[in-house]
Design a protein around this motif. Sequence first.
Motif, mmCIF file in Angstrom:
data_model
loop_
_atom_site.group_PDB
_atom_site.id
_atom_site.type_symbol
_atom_site.label_atom_id
_atom_site.label_comp_id
_atom_site.label_asym_id
_atom_site.label_seq_id
_atom_site.Cartn_x
_atom_site.Cartn_y
_atom_site.Cartn_z
ATOM 1 N N ALA A 49 0.521 -0.813 -0.148
ATOM 2 C CA ALA A 49 -0.118 0.218 0.081
ATOM 3 C C ALA A 49 1.282 1.300 -0.104
ATOM 4 C CB ALA A 49 -1.058 -0.084 1.175
ATOM 5 N N LEU A 50 2.155 0.923 0.753
ATOM 6 C CA LEU A 50 2.611 2.097 1.139
ATOM 7 C C LEU A 50 3.538 2.615 -0.492
ATOM 8 C CD1 LEU A 50 4.177 2.237 4.332
ATOM 9 C CD2 LEU A 50 2.964 3.914 3.622
ATOM 10 N N MET A 51 3.895 1.306 -0.951
ATOM 11 C CA MET A 51 4.800 1.933 -2.170
ATOM 12 C C MET A 51 3.678 1.747 -3.396
ATOM 13 S SD MET A 51 7.107 -1.653 -2.786
ATOM 14 C CE MET A 51 5.909 -2.633 -3.377
ATOM 15 N N ALA A 52 2.501 1.340 -3.417
ATOM 16 C CA ALA A 52 1.299 2.179 -4.643
ATOM 17 C C ALA A 52 0.944 3.470 -4.552
ATOM 18 C CB ALA A 52 -0.203 1.149 -4.402
ATOM 19 N N GLY A 53 0.498 3.567 -2.670
ATOM 20 C CA GLY A 53 0.713 5.302 -2.803
ATOM 21 C C GLY A 53 1.559 6.287 -3.208
ATOM 22 N N SER A 54 3.080 5.667 -2.862
ATOM 23 C CA SER A 54 4.272 6.456 -3.483
ATOM 24 C C SER A 54 4.498 7.030 -5.294
ATOM 25 C CB SER A 54 5.595 5.629 -2.923
ATOM 26 O OG SER A 54 5.290 5.995 -1.779
ATOM 27 N N ALA A 55 3.918 5.526 -5.155
ATOM 28 C CA ALA A 55 4.032 5.263 -7.079
ATOM 29 C C ALA A 55 2.436 6.072 -7.309
ATOM 30 C CB ALA A 55 3.648 4.212 -7.487
ATOM 31 N N VAL A 56 1.787 6.238 -6.977
ATOM 32 C CA VAL A 56 0.558 6.968 -7.534
ATOM 33 C C VAL A 56 0.635 8.557 -7.134
ATOM 34 C CG1 VAL A 56 -1.854 7.700 -7.267
ATOM 35 C CG2 VAL A 56 -1.392 5.483 -7.100
ATOM 36 N N ALA A 57 1.399 9.738 -6.018
ATOM 37 C CA ALA A 57 1.583 10.607 -5.449
ATOM 38 C C ALA A 57 3.231 10.850 -6.647
ATOM 39 C CB ALA A 57 2.295 10.556 -4.328
ATOM 40 N N ALA A 75 -4.904 4.317 -18.894
ATOM 41 C CA ALA A 75 -3.981 2.986 -19.630
ATOM 42 C C ALA A 75 -1.754 3.127 -19.112
ATOM 43 C CB ALA A 75 -3.898 2.915 -20.821
ATOM 44 N N HIS A 76 -1.748 4.374 -19.002
ATOM 45 C CA HIS A 76 -0.342 4.753 -18.550
ATOM 46 C C HIS A 76 -0.770 5.403 -17.332
ATOM 47 C CE1 HIS A 76 0.516 6.732 -22.789
ATOM 48 N NE2 HIS A 76 -0.614 7.049 -23.367
ATOM 49 N N ALA A 77 -1.146 5.849 -16.724
ATOM 50 C CA ALA A 77 -1.031 5.809 -15.329
ATOM 51 C C ALA A 77 -0.492 3.845 -14.463
ATOM 52 C CB ALA A 77 -2.033 5.862 -14.368
ATOM 53 N N ARG A 78 -1.564 3.202 -15.452
ATOM 54 C CA ARG A 78 -1.533 1.913 -14.894
ATOM 55 C C ARG A 78 0.140 1.146 -15.373
ATOM 56 N NH1 ARG A 78 -8.268 -0.357 -15.639
ATOM 57 N NH2 ARG A 78 -8.749 0.283 -14.346
ATOM 58 N N ARG A 79 0.457 1.376 -16.032
ATOM 59 C CA ARG A 79 1.811 0.762 -16.691
ATOM 60 C C ARG A 79 2.278 1.044 -16.502
ATOM 61 N NH1 ARG A 79 1.680 3.352 -21.447
ATOM 62 N NH2 ARG A 79 -0.274 1.492 -22.586
ATOM 63 N N THR A 80 2.573 2.725 -15.256
ATOM 64 C CA THR A 80 3.282 3.536 -15.353
ATOM 65 C C THR A 80 3.876 2.229 -13.348
ATOM 66 O OG1 THR A 80 3.246 5.363 -15.743
ATOM 67 C CG2 THR A 80 4.391 5.403 -14.150
ATOM 68 N N LEU A 81 2.641 2.346 -13.231
ATOM 69 C CA LEU A 81 2.949 1.985 -11.671
ATOM 70 C C LEU A 81 2.621 0.297 -11.938
ATOM 71 C CD1 LEU A 81 -0.916 3.032 -10.523
ATOM 72 C CD2 LEU A 81 1.339 3.713 -9.733
ATOM 73 N N ARG A 82 2.560 0.052 -12.191
ATOM 74 C CA ARG A 82 3.315 -1.621 -12.926
ATOM 75 C C ARG A 82 4.621 -1.551 -12.307
ATOM 76 N NH1 ARG A 82 -0.798 -3.150 -15.934
ATOM 77 N NH2 ARG A 82 -0.003 -2.715 -17.564
ATOM 78 N N ASN A 83 4.656 -0.987 -14.037
ATOM 79 C CA ASN A 83 6.503 -0.759 -13.259
ATOM 80 C C ASN A 83 7.425 0.162 -12.394
ATOM 81 O OD1 ASN A 83 6.409 -1.742 -16.572
ATOM 82 N ND2 ASN A 83 6.536 0.444 -17.201
ATOM 83 N N ALA A 84 6.100 0.363 -11.769
ATOM 84 C CA ALA A 84 7.317 0.715 -10.281
ATOM 85 C C ALA A 84 6.711 -0.116 -9.415
ATOM 86 C CB ALA A 84 5.798 2.397 -9.664
ATOM 87 N N ILE A 85 5.730 -0.728 -9.345
ATOM 88 C CA ILE A 85 5.781 -1.801 -8.292
ATOM 89 C C ILE A 85 6.999 -2.602 -8.689
ATOM 90 C CG2 ILE A 85 3.987 -3.362 -7.619
ATOM 91 C CD1 ILE A 85 1.748 -1.045 -7.405
ATOM 92 N N GLN A 86 6.088 -3.399 -9.821
ATOM 93 C CA GLN A 86 7.438 -4.378 -9.838
ATOM 94 C C GLN A 86 9.112 -4.315 -10.204
ATOM 95 O OE1 GLN A 86 6.707 -5.421 -13.781
ATOM 96 N NE2 GLN A 86 4.341 -6.925 -13.985
ATOM 97 N N GLY A 87 9.292 -3.045 -9.976
ATOM 98 C CA GLY A 87 10.760 -2.674 -9.923
ATOM 99 C C GLY A 87 11.659 -2.418 -8.436
#
Length: 182
Positions: free
Chosen positions: A109-117, A155-167
């Motif tokens: 949740a923290l990673m996702a919140g940071s990634a969304v921000a 779609a761009h946001a989901r792609r960016t979040l997926r890459n950030a969280i996987q990283g």
Amino acid sequence: MATVRIGRTIGVEGESVEFVSLFRSHYPRTVAMLIAYYGFAPEIAEDAAAEAMTRLYLHWGKVKVPSAWVRTVALRVARELGKQQSLGLPDRELVNSGAADDLGRVELALMAGSAVAALPRRQREVMTLTLVDMTPSEIADVLGCSPEQARSNLAHARRTLRNAIQGEEGDGGPDTRRGKRA
């Protein structure tokens, strides 16, 4: 939580049923939008959404696009209530203690919140509204863009979040990031 009773029959037969249906689907979404997207306290968001629904009920039959009208009125009321009230820190816990038991969920949740921000403004707006269960058409109404633009930003946001969280999941620390050497 604010409670609104709807029982009076109004005007043309069937309008009351339509209003109840709109209320049930849009009241929670309006509250969620005010909290998640605009950052209002839950108490203000609930009061503003209830007031907007009450005003809609009084003007039912005159309003052409009730869902957009409710969101607009609720935002205006919330801004006014926000000016009138200084709530300070909430009296209740900010973190659900049950969620804290599962450290993995909290970290995600923290990673996702940071990634969304960290997303660009429009992608962050679209993702936040999606997380409160709004459709691309509803998001387009709120943001003043086309549904296609909302879908594209999502779609761009989901792609960016997926890459950030996987990283982040594969990240063993600052010295072991991909492509980085100690």
